[in-house]
Design a protein around this motif. Structure first.
Motif, PDB file in Angstrom:
ATOM      1  N   PHE A  68       0.823  -1.215   0.000  1.00  0.00           N
ATOM      2  CA  PHE A  68       0.000   0.000   0.000  1.00  0.00           C
ATOM      3  C   PHE A  68       0.854   1.262   0.000  1.00  0.00           C
ATOM      4  O   PHE A  68       2.013   1.273   0.427  1.00  0.00           O
ATOM      5  CB  PHE A  68      -0.938   0.013   1.206  1.00  0.00           C
ATOM      6  N   GLN A  71      -2.328   6.338  -1.351  1.00  0.00           N
ATOM      7  CA  GLN A  71      -3.406   6.470  -2.332  1.00  0.00           C
ATOM      8  C   GLN A  71      -4.027   5.147  -2.776  1.00  0.00           C
ATOM      9  O   GLN A  71      -5.169   5.124  -3.237  1.00  0.00           O
ATOM     10  CB  GLN A  71      -2.903   7.197  -3.581  1.00  0.00           C
ATOM     11  N   GLU A  72      -3.297   4.022  -2.651  1.00  0.00           N
ATOM     12  CA  GLU A  72      -3.807   2.773  -3.194  1.00  0.00           C
ATOM     13  C   GLU A  72      -3.193   1.566  -2.488  1.00  0.00           C
ATOM     14  O   GLU A  72      -2.182   1.695  -1.778  1.00  0.00           O
ATOM     15  CB  GLU A  72      -3.532   2.693  -4.700  1.00  0.00           C
ATOM     16  N   ILE A  74      -2.889  -3.086  -2.876  1.00  0.00           N
ATOM     17  CA  ILE A  74      -3.154  -4.302  -3.637  1.00  0.00           C
ATOM     18  C   ILE A  74      -2.844  -5.510  -2.750  1.00  0.00           C
ATOM     19  O   ILE A  74      -1.853  -5.513  -2.013  1.00  0.00           O
ATOM     20  CB  ILE A  74      -2.336  -4.324  -4.948  1.00  0.00           C
ATOM     21  N   TYR A 104      -7.730  -4.852  -5.388  1.00  0.00           N
ATOM     22  CA  TYR A 104      -7.113  -3.542  -5.558  1.00  0.00           C
ATOM     23  C   TYR A 104      -8.032  -2.452  -5.014  1.00  0.00           C
ATOM     24  O   TYR A 104      -9.246  -2.467  -5.257  1.00  0.00           O
ATOM     25  CB  TYR A 104      -6.821  -3.278  -7.038  1.00  0.00           C
ATOM     26  N   ASN A 105      -7.449  -1.501  -4.278  1.00  0.00           N
ATOM     27  CA  ASN A 105      -8.210  -0.366  -3.746  1.00  0.00           C
ATOM     28  C   ASN A 105      -7.485   0.930  -4.049  1.00  0.00           C
ATOM     29  O   ASN A 105      -6.257   0.985  -3.960  1.00  0.00           O
ATOM     30  CB  ASN A 105      -8.358  -0.450  -2.219  1.00  0.00           C
ATOM     31  N   ASN A 106      -8.260   1.945  -4.378  1.00  0.00           N
ATOM     32  CA  ASN A 106      -7.712   3.297  -4.379  1.00  0.00           C
ATOM     33  C   ASN A 106      -8.744   4.215  -3.733  1.00  0.00           C
ATOM     34  O   ASN A 106      -9.707   3.735  -3.134  1.00  0.00           O
ATOM     35  CB  ASN A 106      -7.315   3.758  -5.790  1.00  0.00           C
ATOM     36  N   THR A 107      -8.562   5.502  -3.847  1.00  0.00           N
ATOM     37  CA  THR A 107      -9.477   6.427  -3.170  1.00  0.00           C
ATOM     38  C   THR A 107     -10.843   6.497  -3.834  1.00  0.00           C
ATOM     39  O   THR A 107     -11.776   7.093  -3.292  1.00  0.00           O
ATOM     40  CB  THR A 107      -8.855   7.833  -3.139  1.00  0.00           C
ATOM     41  N   ASN A 110     -12.950   0.053  -5.360  1.00  0.00           N
ATOM     42  CA  ASN A 110     -12.518  -1.183  -4.717  1.00  0.00           C
ATOM     43  C   ASN A 110     -12.791  -2.291  -5.722  1.00  0.00           C
ATOM     44  O   ASN A 110     -13.947  -2.619  -5.993  1.00  0.00           O
ATOM     45  CB  ASN A 110     -13.304  -1.391  -3.423  1.00  0.00           C
ATOM     46  N   PHE A 171      -7.067   0.753   4.272  1.00  0.00           N
ATOM     47  CA  PHE A 171      -6.893  -0.497   3.536  1.00  0.00           C
ATOM     48  C   PHE A 171      -6.834  -1.699   4.476  1.00  0.00           C
ATOM     49  O   PHE A 171      -6.716  -1.551   5.682  1.00  0.00           O
ATOM     50  CB  PHE A 171      -5.626  -0.428   2.683  1.00  0.00           C
ATOM     51  N   ASN A 177     -11.868  -2.599   3.525  1.00  0.00           N
ATOM     52  CA  ASN A 177     -11.386  -1.221   3.487  1.00  0.00           C
ATOM     53  C   ASN A 177     -12.421  -0.273   4.068  1.00  0.00           C
ATOM     54  O   ASN A 177     -13.531  -0.675   4.423  1.00  0.00           O
ATOM     55  CB  ASN A 177     -11.078  -0.818   2.037  1.00  0.00           C
ATOM     56  N   GLN A 210      -2.193  -1.161 -10.994  1.00  0.00           N
ATOM     57  CA  GLN A 210      -3.638  -1.375 -10.981  1.00  0.00           C
ATOM     58  C   GLN A 210      -4.025  -2.397 -12.042  1.00  0.00           C
ATOM     59  O   GLN A 210      -3.567  -2.302 -13.189  1.00  0.00           O
ATOM     60  CB  GLN A 210      -4.380  -0.068 -11.228  1.00  0.00           C
TER      61      GLN A 210
END
Length: 232
Positions: A68, A71-72, A74, A104-107, A110, A171, A177, A210
């Motif tokens: 992590f 911002q993101e 995995i 995968y996560n970002n702002t 998900n 995260f 999350n 990503q």
């Protein structure tokens, strides 16, 4: 006084966030011992329960990794060497730890990326809702707070998360999350995800990629596609 304490915690969390550029967490995913004990009791009078018990007793713990930044993030479960060498061995823990799915996560999104019946797709997950509980416990050097996911449809037993404000990033393992701190432990109905190693601000941290392969669909579309494979 309570408001002052909360304000101090939030200020501390914000300061901590400014000092974290990246991180890697190693989780161990294992079965709950009480679940196996319950199966043993059922197996005394049921042949089908005995067959299920045999599979669970052959299962092994699985290692999973979360990378992590601010911002993101995995997450991916690691396949065991034993299962790679012998494809006939079914490790029940591996698919429940995430299997070959990439989380995968970002702002903004998900996403779960995986091969579904020969087609690679990316599923946009629905926002997770949490009930924050006034309960804490220590995980390593981190004080963790309890939260219960209220909109989970996986089972009647709602997932429980333990998150720390010392790493105030939203995260966690397997796509969990949305909390005010990083999730160091998740308790599901049968399995537990426990952080065993935490590395922060590594100088050789590789950029997170990503997932871009395959069609992107909504969670509702995925539910429609797979409605014959599970029930709500």
């Amino acid at each position: 006084m309570k408001k002052i304490i909360i304000s101090c915690l939030l200020v501390t969390a914000f300061c901590n966030a400014q000092n974290i550029s990246n991180g890697t967490i190693t989780y161990i995913v294992s079965q709950k011992k009480d679940h196996v004990e319950q199966l043993k009791e059922k197996a005394k009078t049921s042949e089908s329960a005995q067959r299920v018990l045999d599979l669970y007793e052959m299962a092994e713990d699985v290692t999973a990794i979360l990378h992590f930044t601010a911002q993101e993030a995995i997450y991916k479960a690691q396949e065991s060497l034993k299962n790679e060498a012998d494809k006939t061995i079914v490790n029940f823990t591996y698919p429940m730890a995430g299997g070959r799915t990439i989380y995968y996560n970002n702002t903004i999104e998900n996403i779960n990326a995986s091969d579904v019946s020969g087609e690679y797709i990316r599923v946009i997950q629905e926002k997770q809702e949490w009930q924050l509980v006034n309960e804490t416990k220590q995980i390593g050097k981190y004080t963790c707070f309890k939260a219960i996911q209220t909109n989970s449809n996986r089972s009647k037993v709602k997932p429980i998360a333990w998150y720390t404000l010392d790493i105030p990033l939203p995260f966690g393992p397997k796509g969990f999350n949305g909390l005010p701190g990083l999730i160091l432990e998740i308790e599901e109905k049968v399995y537990v995800f426990k952080a065993t190693k935490i590395e922060l601000n590594s100088t050789d941290f590789e950029p997170i990629e990503q997932p871009t392969k395959g069609k992107k669909i909504t969670y509702a579309e995925w539910r429609e596609r797979t409605k014959n494979f599970f029930t709500k």
